[in-house]
Design an enzyme around this catalytic site. Structure first.
Site, mmCIF file in Angstrom:
data_model
loop_
_atom_site.group_PDB
_atom_site.id
_atom_site.type_symbol
_atom_site.label_atom_id
_atom_site.label_comp_id
_atom_site.label_asym_id
_atom_site.label_seq_id
_atom_site.Cartn_x
_atom_site.Cartn_y
_atom_site.Cartn_z
ATOM 1 N N CYS A 189 -8.862 -12.665 21.397
ATOM 2 C CA CYS A 189 -7.985 -11.441 20.631
ATOM 3 C C CYS A 189 -6.811 -11.025 21.254
ATOM 4 O O CYS A 189 -5.942 -10.129 20.883
ATOM 5 C CB CYS A 189 -8.912 -10.292 20.033
ATOM 6 S SG CYS A 189 -9.459 -9.328 21.483
ATOM 7 N N ASP A 239 -16.281 -16.045 24.640
ATOM 8 C CA ASP A 239 -15.410 -15.034 23.889
ATOM 9 C C ASP A 239 -15.469 -13.658 24.438
ATOM 10 O O ASP A 239 -16.121 -12.685 23.906
ATOM 11 C CB ASP A 239 -16.098 -15.054 22.331
ATOM 12 C CG ASP A 239 -15.209 -14.216 21.416
ATOM 13 O OD1 ASP A 239 -14.224 -13.922 21.651
ATOM 14 O OD2 ASP A 239 -15.994 -13.910 20.339
ATOM 15 N N GLU A 269 -24.679 -12.483 27.422
ATOM 16 C CA GLU A 269 -24.269 -11.315 26.749
ATOM 17 C C GLU A 269 -24.428 -9.953 27.794
ATOM 18 O O GLU A 269 -25.786 -9.837 27.961
ATOM 19 C CB GLU A 269 -24.459 -11.013 25.481
ATOM 20 C CG GLU A 269 -24.286 -9.580 24.842
ATOM 21 C CD GLU A 269 -22.660 -9.493 24.630
ATOM 22 O OE1 GLU A 269 -22.451 -8.161 24.962
ATOM 23 O OE2 GLU A 269 -22.005 -10.242 24.553
ATOM 24 N N GLN A 313 -16.994 -9.880 14.117
ATOM 25 C CA GLN A 313 -15.784 -10.331 13.730
ATOM 26 C C GLN A 313 -15.202 -9.440 12.298
ATOM 27 O O GLN A 313 -16.092 -9.349 11.618
ATOM 28 C CB GLN A 313 -15.670 -11.809 13.320
ATOM 29 C CG GLN A 313 -15.712 -12.630 14.621
ATOM 30 C CD GLN A 313 -14.697 -12.363 15.768
ATOM 31 O OE1 GLN A 313 -13.678 -12.131 15.449
ATOM 32 N NE2 GLN A 313 -14.894 -12.963 16.778
ATOM 33 N N CYS A 350 0.938 -1.278 -0.035
ATOM 34 C CA CYS A 350 0.161 -0.024 0.061
ATOM 35 C C CYS A 350 0.921 1.252 0.104
ATOM 36 O O CYS A 350 1.826 1.438 0.616
ATOM 37 C CB CYS A 350 -0.885 0.012 1.166
ATOM 38 S SG CYS A 350 -1.982 1.605 1.164
#
Length: 431
Positions: free
Chosen positions: A389, A363, A315, A268, A78
């Site tokens: 992550c 997660d 959640e 995601q 790039c």
């Protein structure tokens, strides 16, 4: 352990005039160098084994010249690489960069005395990122803003004309986004961020960072952005969750189930990464009779799991649970989804509440979920799958599970954030 990089309140002295050798790569993708006095320097754009000359820059040392280049050096993909802070090492051959990421993962696990099988990395291709956060600043005219990413360790905006990471349809939308961002800059203190997702029904954009104390966006500006959104065929435009324009519901599919995304919902970044993670999760819990999906979001893993067995989906975000519940209520072929809105950091699902659950998927955000991991260890679940992550917090939580009798069977690394030091993973535990 490499020395800590000097913070902005402790500026480093000017770099030495002689060429220095790059010892290794630091955790942020910068190279570690030392001068003759043993002082450490971190510089972007270098590779292990290279000899480089440094000069002082506004945010730390910058490379003035590469005297001896690594055989793994390549031309960046790039034109904005080096100025834009989005990518750390487009100049590094992919195989070498991935090997470094995996070795960092292995070392991070070792810090918690964890050894396991590390599976082959799932590599996401260029042009695969479907969500980005673009920053906007005043442009050359009132009708068009400058849009791009921040420079490394800086608030300076780097305007972009292309991006090799983002989905091509997102990149093609940049001229539209420049026009759309301009009305959000009517107040001097506004610094808009356009959280943009390419959904299956079109662009979904949630704007944050607009100064609100003076009354927020004016009526004229609201009319202008609605007109631009309509002309650009945007599915939905929101301001910190408030709908400014909508002509279609922004939808995503998980295991064939159509979900309408709430404004600003977590998703995601790459569909390729998402599919690989979902496949690994489903494979790991096969045969379970009852499942739990904790930190479930809008159902990324809930719906693939619900094709196998009944799922308890928990959640902290009420809008996410509402979207998941609405989708589950109209989707055929599911074994049943029970939902709950719950702050899993303050009120983790207790071991007693999981006594009928065979397998648990969790997660959490980057901070991990140590309290929840403790309850999983005390539960009767025979299998746990952790998606993360952040390998460091994953390793911490994994240590707790292992101490409670689980075995870390395998870790699947997922290179979701291309040309960055970040690595996603899926860890499978059993006992």
């Amino acid at each position: 352990m490499p020395p800590r990089r000097p913070g902005p309140s402790r500026p480093a002295p000017p770099p030495p005039s002689e060429a220095l050798e790059v010892e290794s790569m630091g955790g942020e993708g910068d190279g570690l160098l030392r001068d003759a006095a043993g002082r450490a320097w971190y510089a972007p754009g270098v590779l292990p084994g290279e000899r480089v000359l440094l000069e002082a820059g506004p945010h730390g040392p910058v490379v003035m010249a590469v005297e001896t280049a690594s055989p793994d050096r390549r031309a960046p993909a790039c034109r904005h690489f080096g100025a834009c802070g989005g990518c750390a090492f487009q100049h590094w051959e992919d195989g070498a960069a991935l090997a470094w990421k995996v070795e960092r993962l292995r070392a991070t696990l070792a810090l918690e005395r964890l050894e396991t099988e590390i599976l082959p990395v799932v590599k996401t291709p260029p042009g695969g990122r479907r969500r980005v956060a673009l920053h906007a600043r005043r442009g050359p005219s009132r009708d068009e803003a400058r849009v791009g990413f921040k420079a490394r360790r800086s608030w300076t905006l780097v305007e972009i004309a292309e991006c090799k990471v983002m989905e091509p349809r997102l990149a093609r939308a940049l001229p539209l986004l420049r026009r759309l961002a301009a009305p959000f800059l009517e107040h001097q203190r506004s610094a808009p961020a356009l959280h943009t997702v390419m959904t299956q029904t079109g662009l979904d954009i949630d704007v944050t960072g607009v100064e609100a104390r003076s009354g927020g966006l004016s009526a004229d500006a609201r009319q202008t952005v609605a007109r631009i959104a309509s002309e650009g065929d945007i599915a939905r435009l929101t301001l910190a969750g408030e709908i400014l324009f909508q002509q279609r519901l922004p939808e995503i599919q998980f295991a064939g189930v159509r979900v309408v995304l709430p404004p600003g919902a977590f998703l995601q970044a790459s569909p390729v990464a998402e599919a690989a993670m979902a496949e690994q999760v489903v494979r790991a819990v096969a045969g379970a009779r009852r499942l739990a999906d904790l930190f479930c979001g809008v159902g990324t893993f809930t719906f693939p799991l619900a094709r196998l067995a009944p799922v308890l989906a928990v959640e902290g975000s009420a809008p996410a649970i509402a979207a998941l519940s609405a989708a589950a209520g109209s989707a055929p072929g599911l074994h049943g989804v029970t939902t709950e809105v719950r702050d899993l950091f303050r009120r983790p699902v207790l071991a007693a509440e999981l006594k009928r659950v065979d397998a648990v998927v969790f997660d959490p955000p980057r901070a991990g979920a140590l309290a929840q991991a403790s309850e999983l260890g005390a539960s009767g679940a025979a299998r746990v799958v952790g998606i993360s992550c952040n390998p460091a917090t994953f390793a911490r939580d994994a240590r707790r599970l292992v101490d409670d009798g689980f075995r870390l069977e395998s870790v699947l690394p997922v290179d979701q954030f291309l040309w960055s030091p970040h690595l996603e993973l899926v860890g499978v535990f059993s006992r």
